[in-house]
Design a protein around this motif. Structure first.
Motif, PDB file in Angstrom:
ATOM      1  N   VAL A  27       0.686   1.879  49.390  1.00 26.64           N
ATOM      2  CA  VAL A  27       0.659   0.433  49.639  1.00 26.64           C
ATOM      3  C   VAL A  27       2.091   0.018  49.941  1.00 26.64           C
ATOM      4  N   ALA A  28       2.254  -0.872  50.919  1.00 29.01           N
ATOM      5  CA  ALA A  28       3.611  -1.175  51.387  1.00 29.01           C
ATOM      6  C   ALA A  28       3.729  -2.619  51.844  1.00 29.01           C
ATOM      7  N   LYS A  29       4.994  -3.079  51.906  1.00 30.00           N
ATOM      8  CA  LYS A  29       5.341  -4.380  52.465  1.00 30.00           C
ATOM      9  C   LYS A  29       6.231  -4.157  53.683  1.00 30.00           C
ATOM     10  N   ALA A  30       6.149  -5.059  54.667  1.00 32.62           N
ATOM     11  CA  ALA A  30       6.979  -4.950  55.860  1.00 32.62           C
ATOM     12  C   ALA A  30       8.354  -5.558  55.640  1.00 32.62           C
ATOM     13  N   ARG A  31       8.420  -6.620  54.796  1.00 37.58           N
ATOM     14  CA  ARG A  31       9.679  -7.330  54.575  1.00 37.58           C
ATOM     15  C   ARG A  31       9.850  -7.644  53.096  1.00 37.58           C
ATOM     16  N   PRO A  32      11.081  -7.778  52.628  1.00 36.81           N
ATOM     17  CA  PRO A  32      11.302  -8.116  51.221  1.00 36.81           C
ATOM     18  C   PRO A  32      10.619  -9.410  50.797  1.00 36.81           C
ATOM     19  N   ALA A  33      10.514 -10.388  51.716  1.00 37.44           N
ATOM     20  CA  ALA A  33       9.948 -11.684  51.369  1.00 37.44           C
ATOM     21  C   ALA A  33       8.426 -11.666  51.267  1.00 37.44           C
ATOM     22  N   ASP A  34       7.779 -10.633  51.771  1.00 39.61           N
ATOM     23  CA  ASP A  34       6.314 -10.577  51.730  1.00 39.61           C
ATOM     24  C   ASP A  34       5.819 -10.560  50.291  1.00 39.61           C
ATOM     25  N   GLN A  35       4.753 -11.313  50.037  1.00 43.11           N
ATOM     26  CA  GLN A  35       4.188 -11.393  48.698  1.00 43.11           C
ATOM     27  C   GLN A  35       3.136 -10.327  48.451  1.00 43.11           C
ATOM     28  N   ASP A  36       2.443  -9.920  49.517  1.00 48.01           N
ATOM     29  CA  ASP A  36       1.332  -8.978  49.370  1.00 48.01           C
ATOM     30  C   ASP A  36       1.663  -7.608  49.929  1.00 48.01           C
ATOM     31  N   PHE A  37       1.109  -6.588  49.279  1.00 52.52           N
ATOM     32  CA  PHE A  37       1.187  -5.214  49.762  1.00 52.52           C
ATOM     33  C   PHE A  37      -0.052  -4.901  50.586  1.00 52.52           C
ATOM     34  N   SER A  38       0.122  -4.084  51.610  1.00 53.44           N
ATOM     35  CA  SER A  38      -0.996  -3.653  52.450  1.00 53.44           C
ATOM     36  C   SER A  38      -1.259  -2.164  52.241  1.00 53.44           C
ATOM     37  N   ILE A  39      -2.526  -1.776  52.360  1.00 52.59           N
ATOM     38  CA  ILE A  39      -2.902  -0.377  52.204  1.00 52.59           C
ATOM     39  C   ILE A  39      -2.674   0.340  53.521  1.00 52.59           C
ATOM     40  N   ALA A  40      -1.965   1.441  53.491  1.00 55.18           N
ATOM     41  CA  ALA A  40      -1.668   2.203  54.708  1.00 55.18           C
ATOM     42  C   ALA A  40      -2.806   3.170  55.017  1.00 55.18           C
ATOM     43  N   ASP A  41      -3.029   3.374  56.328  1.00 56.88           N
ATOM     44  CA  ASP A  41      -3.951   4.408  56.829  1.00 56.88           C
ATOM     45  C   ASP A  41      -5.378   4.242  56.305  1.00 56.88           C
ATOM     46  N   ILE A  42      -5.895   3.011  56.358  1.00 52.58           N
ATOM     47  CA  ILE A  42      -7.286   2.787  55.970  1.00 52.58           C
ATOM     48  C   ILE A  42      -8.202   3.445  57.005  1.00 52.58           C
ATOM     49  N   PRO A  43      -9.164   4.237  56.577  1.00 55.62           N
ATOM     50  CA  PRO A  43     -10.067   4.901  57.529  1.00 55.62           C
ATOM     51  C   PRO A  43     -10.833   3.887  58.381  1.00 55.62           C
ATOM     52  N   GLU A  44     -11.162   4.280  59.583  1.00 55.61           N
ATOM     53  CA  GLU A  44     -11.905   3.405  60.495  1.00 55.61           C
ATOM     54  C   GLU A  44     -13.254   3.030  59.878  1.00 55.61           C
ATOM     55  N   GLY A  45     -13.583   1.755  59.977  1.00 50.45           N
ATOM     56  CA  GLY A  45     -14.842   1.282  59.442  1.00 50.45           C
ATOM     57  C   GLY A  45     -14.795   0.860  57.993  1.00 50.45           C
ATOM     58  N   ARG A  46     -13.648   1.003  57.341  1.00 49.69           N
ATOM     59  CA  ARG A  46     -13.499   0.602  55.941  1.00 49.69           C
ATOM     60  C   ARG A  46     -12.539  -0.583  55.873  1.00 49.69           C
ATOM     61  N   LYS A  47     -12.605  -1.340  54.784  1.00 50.85           N
ATOM     62  CA  LYS A  47     -11.660  -2.435  54.584  1.00 50.85           C
ATOM     63  C   LYS A  47     -11.383  -2.623  53.096  1.00 50.85           C
ATOM     64  N   ALA A  48     -10.255  -3.263  52.823  1.00 50.96           N
ATOM     65  CA  ALA A  48      -9.818  -3.447  51.446  1.00 50.96           C
ATOM     66  C   ALA A  48     -10.718  -4.426  50.714  1.00 50.96           C
ATOM     67  N   LYS A  49     -10.875  -4.189  49.409  1.00 52.57           N
ATOM     68  CA  LYS A  49     -11.655  -5.110  48.577  1.00 52.57           C
ATOM     69  C   LYS A  49     -10.960  -6.458  48.486  1.00 52.57           C
ATOM     70  N   SER A  50      -9.680  -6.439  48.109  1.00 51.67           N
ATOM     71  CA  SER A  50      -8.918  -7.681  47.951  1.00 51.67           C
ATOM     72  C   SER A  50      -7.442  -7.349  47.916  1.00 51.67           C
ATOM     73  N   SER A  51      -6.611  -8.380  48.118  1.00 45.95           N
ATOM     74  CA  SER A  51      -5.161  -8.176  48.044  1.00 45.95           C
ATOM     75  C   SER A  51      -4.742  -7.895  46.610  1.00 45.95           C
ATOM     76  N   TYR A  52      -5.528  -8.363  45.643  1.00 47.32           N
ATOM     77  CA  TYR A  52      -5.187  -8.161  44.232  1.00 47.32           C
ATOM     78  C   TYR A  52      -5.088  -6.678  43.898  1.00 47.32           C
ATOM     79  N   ASP A  53      -6.022  -5.875  44.388  1.00 52.66           N
ATOM     80  CA  ASP A  53      -6.027  -4.443  44.058  1.00 52.66           C
ATOM     81  C   ASP A  53      -4.801  -3.742  44.623  1.00 52.66           C
ATOM     82  N   ALA A  54      -4.462  -4.049  45.874  1.00 52.03           N
ATOM     83  CA  ALA A  54      -3.278  -3.435  46.477  1.00 52.03           C
ATOM     84  C   ALA A  54      -2.011  -3.892  45.767  1.00 52.03           C
TER      85      ALA A  54
END
Length: 238
Positions: free
Chosen positions: A88-115
């Motif tokens: 899980v990563a952020k693009a910038r220091p100011a970003d509040q949320d982390f994103s999940i890297a390399d999510i398989p095609e056809g899948r999506k994250a449950k919520s930002s809370y988990d990441a």
């Protein structure tokens, strides 16, 4: 409770047996006292002080182990024993949320809370107990969690089990960033210079390198999370 004060060589300077407290009558605590006795002395004294000696040794410790500003954290990487990774990563220091890297095609994250739970697994981390790391056999490879900051501070956690409890060992290192973020906002001001990060690494390892920590179970659970734990169930084609 016996309280002993020692010098740097381990020589006893003074020992005090702290007994019951005596409370003054009325609302004022000015007359409160505590019964004490010097170690080896038969005479007990009532001293004009309220000495509260905690019997839980962990409450005498500085419990905060990791204190890296959230703005500095770029990514957290969980690695399973078979090598499968979750990042899980952020693009910038100011970003509040982390994103999940390399999510398989056809899948999506449950919520930002988990990441975000994985991304902040090292945030203001406190110990529940501590013991010498030499008491445990920590693996040299396999499962681990690792935090990387935008300015090059890298912190790795590995764990081992003993007597039904999980213990974590933390080791820091410096890794030159591929590219430092531009100092365009207040969040970037939290980042440190390369020299300061190297000093931070040395201080951290000098303080924590010889110790293993028992941390809250939910924090260790975040460090063990897998990709599927953060994604919605895969929908079968009709």
């Amino acid at each position: 409770v016996v309280v002993t004060v020692q010098d740097a060589a381990g020589k006893d300077l003074v020992g005090l047996i702290v007994g019951k407290q005596r409370y003054a009558k009325g609302a004022s605590a000015a007359g409160d006292g505590t019964y004490v006795r010097k170690v080896g002395d038969a005479q007990a004294w009532l001293v004009r002080s309220r000495l509260s000696i905690d019997r839980d040794a962990t409450r005498w410790l500085e419990r905060r182990v990791v204190d890296v500003a959230r703005e500095r954290v770029e990514l957290v990487r969980n690695v399973q024993g078979d090598g499968v990774r979750l990042v899980v990563a952020k693009a910038r220091p100011a970003d509040q949320d982390f994103s999940i890297a390399d999510i398989p095609e056809g899948r999506k994250a449950k919520s930002s809370y988990d990441a975000n739970s994985v991304g902040t697994a090292f945030d203001s981390l406190e110990l529940d107990d501590v013991r010498p790391a030499a008491d445990l056999a920590f693996p040299t490879e396999g499962a681990m969690a690792e935090m990387e900051s935008f300015d090059g501070f890298v912190l790795r956690a590995v764990w081992a089990e003993k007597d039904g409890q999980n213990w974590v060992r933390l080791v820091a290192r410096y890794q030159e960033p591929a590219k430092m973020p531009e100092a365009s906002d207040s969040a970037s001001a939290k980042l440190k210079s390369a020299d300061d990060v190297r000093k931070e690494v040395a201080v951290f390892n000098g303080r924590h390198g010889a110790w293993a920590y028992r941390i809250p179970d939910y924090r260790l659970d975040y460090m063990k999370k897998k990709m599927n734990d953060l994604l919605e169930e895969k929908k079968e084609a009709s």
